[in-house]
Design a protein around this motif. Structure first.
Motif, mmCIF file in Angstrom:
data_model
loop_
_atom_site.group_PDB
_atom_site.id
_atom_site.type_symbol
_atom_site.label_atom_id
_atom_site.label_comp_id
_atom_site.label_asym_id
_atom_site.label_seq_id
_atom_site.Cartn_x
_atom_site.Cartn_y
_atom_site.Cartn_z
ATOM 1 N N GLU A 167 37.873 -4.327 5.460
ATOM 2 C CA GLU A 167 39.298 -4.304 5.144
ATOM 3 C C GLU A 167 39.501 -4.463 3.650
ATOM 4 O O GLU A 167 38.732 -5.156 2.979
ATOM 5 C CB GLU A 167 40.009 -5.449 5.891
ATOM 6 C CG GLU A 167 41.485 -5.573 5.611
ATOM 7 C CD GLU A 167 42.166 -6.616 6.490
ATOM 8 O OE1 GLU A 167 43.337 -6.948 6.214
ATOM 9 O OE2 GLU A 167 41.532 -7.090 7.460
ATOM 10 N N GLU A 227 52.306 -2.576 4.902
ATOM 11 C CA GLU A 227 52.829 -2.818 3.565
ATOM 12 C C GLU A 227 53.798 -4.001 3.623
ATOM 13 O O GLU A 227 54.779 -3.983 4.359
ATOM 14 C CB GLU A 227 53.518 -1.567 3.009
ATOM 15 C CG GLU A 227 52.536 -0.442 2.701
ATOM 16 C CD GLU A 227 53.077 0.562 1.707
ATOM 17 O OE1 GLU A 227 54.313 0.682 1.603
ATOM 18 O OE2 GLU A 227 52.270 1.224 1.033
ATOM 19 N N GLN A 252 42.219 3.588 10.870
ATOM 20 C CA GLN A 252 42.695 2.543 9.975
ATOM 21 C C GLN A 252 43.962 1.865 10.480
ATOM 22 O O GLN A 252 44.849 2.512 11.024
ATOM 23 C CB GLN A 252 42.943 3.135 8.581
ATOM 24 C CG GLN A 252 43.205 2.093 7.503
ATOM 25 C CD GLN A 252 42.910 2.615 6.120
ATOM 26 O OE1 GLN A 252 41.854 3.192 5.888
ATOM 27 N NE2 GLN A 252 43.828 2.420 5.197
ATOM 28 N N GLU A 311 46.946 -0.454 8.895
ATOM 29 C CA GLU A 311 47.427 -0.933 7.604
ATOM 30 C C GLU A 311 48.884 -1.352 7.679
ATOM 31 O O GLU A 311 49.620 -0.962 8.591
ATOM 32 C CB GLU A 311 47.234 0.137 6.528
ATOM 33 C CG GLU A 311 47.949 1.444 6.802
ATOM 34 C CD GLU A 311 47.577 2.511 5.790
ATOM 35 O OE1 GLU A 311 46.492 2.424 5.187
ATOM 36 O OE2 GLU A 311 48.367 3.436 5.600
ATOM 37 N N GLU A 331 49.214 -4.698 0.397
ATOM 38 C CA GLU A 331 48.798 -3.838 1.513
ATOM 39 C C GLU A 331 47.438 -4.254 2.074
ATOM 40 O O GLU A 331 46.398 -3.956 1.491
ATOM 41 C CB GLU A 331 48.730 -2.377 1.078
ATOM 42 C CG GLU A 331 48.377 -1.443 2.228
ATOM 43 C CD GLU A 331 48.126 -0.026 1.763
ATOM 44 O OE1 GLU A 331 48.895 0.867 2.157
ATOM 45 O OE2 GLU A 331 47.157 0.180 0.997
ATOM 46 N N ALA A 354 44.669 -3.290 4.665
ATOM 47 C CA ALA A 354 44.290 -2.060 5.388
ATOM 48 C C ALA A 354 42.892 -2.261 5.961
ATOM 49 O O ALA A 354 41.917 -2.374 5.218
ATOM 50 C CB ALA A 354 44.319 -0.862 4.447
#
Length: 257
Positions: free
Chosen positions: A76, A11, A7, A9, A114, A116
């Protein structure tokens, strides 16, 4: 889980009250990123989560999905996680986690947007998107050519440099051209094995956008043959300007997205 789902990701922190605007920004930016690197952008879509799908901390969430041969699958997720993450960190650490706006003279706990994405899922989607079998005419009649039509930015090898034969100084010239590409940060591969037609097909299959052939004419007038993967068109290019030519083609591919 890590064996099947790598993954990526991030923030993104924002001021409460601007979170819906930033969620819209990131959902649009992210699906446009997937679409511009693909051949068929219509096979990507945004799907909003239904209320009963939302995580307890999420205000809203969107999935980017790809239409695989077996159906739609998630690539995603982009979630508005509100201020849940930072408040939980503050609660368990005993320390305030706030942002001070020096202009507005106020403090707040940021909201988090977020994105991801699945790295391995993305690789699979782009491979499915790029894989092509097409009928071509050859000297022996019709044949099927397998091509991996990867966007040049995704192609592991940008340029293959090939001496027509392994003698007469052609390999040395080809290797010097490869070095020029390396010096400019462009991944190139030297390839001298098998007949030139087989080498073209080999690089079609791994997605190399352009092939450069050093031949007898190169030694006479300083030009080489540039072959395009998708159209198979060939043209002569000055060897001294070929790196700049490929750089221009890379820029053109990015602008056409």
């Amino acid at each position: 889980r890590s064996c099947e789902f790598e993954q990526m990701e991030m923030e993104f922190f924002c001021e409460p009250g601007t979170d819906e605007e930033w969620l819209d920004y990131w959902t649009q930016s992210r699906i446009e990123w997937w679409q511009r690197l693909a051949n068929d952008g219509s096979k990507f879509k945004l799907r909003p989560h239904e209320p009963d799908e939302l995580a307890h901390y999420a205000k809203a969430c969107f999935d980017i999905e790809y239409l695989y041969p077996w159906g739609w699958g998630e690539l995603e997720g982009i979630a508005n996680r509100t201020d849940y993450d930072l408040k939980k960190h503050a609660e368990h650490s005993g320390s305030k986690i706030e942002y001070f706006d020096a202009v507005e003279r106020k403090r707040y706990t940021p909201f988090v947007i977020e994105p991801a994405a699945g790295a391995t899922r993305g690789v699979l989607a782009f491979l499915v998107d790029a894989y092509t079998e097409e009928e071509v005419e050859t000297s022996k009649g019709k044949d099927v050519r397998t091509v991996l039509k990867l966007h040049p930015d995704l192609a592991p090898v940008k340029v293959a440099v090939m001496p027509l034969v392994k003698k007469k100084g052609m390999p040395e010239v080809a290797r010097s051209v490869v070095e020029q590409f390396f010096e400019r940060g462009i991944n190139a591969r030297y390839d001298e094995q098998h007949a030139i037609g087989k080498r073209y097909r080999r690089h079609d299959e791994i997605g190399t956008p352009w092939c450069l052939t050093i031949d007898g004419q190169t030694l006479e007038d300083g030009t080489l043959t540039l072959r395009d993967r998708d159209t198979m068109e060939q043209r002569r290019v000055e060897i001294d300007s070929v790196v700049s030519e490929i750089e221009a083609l890379l820029r053109k591919a990015r602008k056409s997205e």
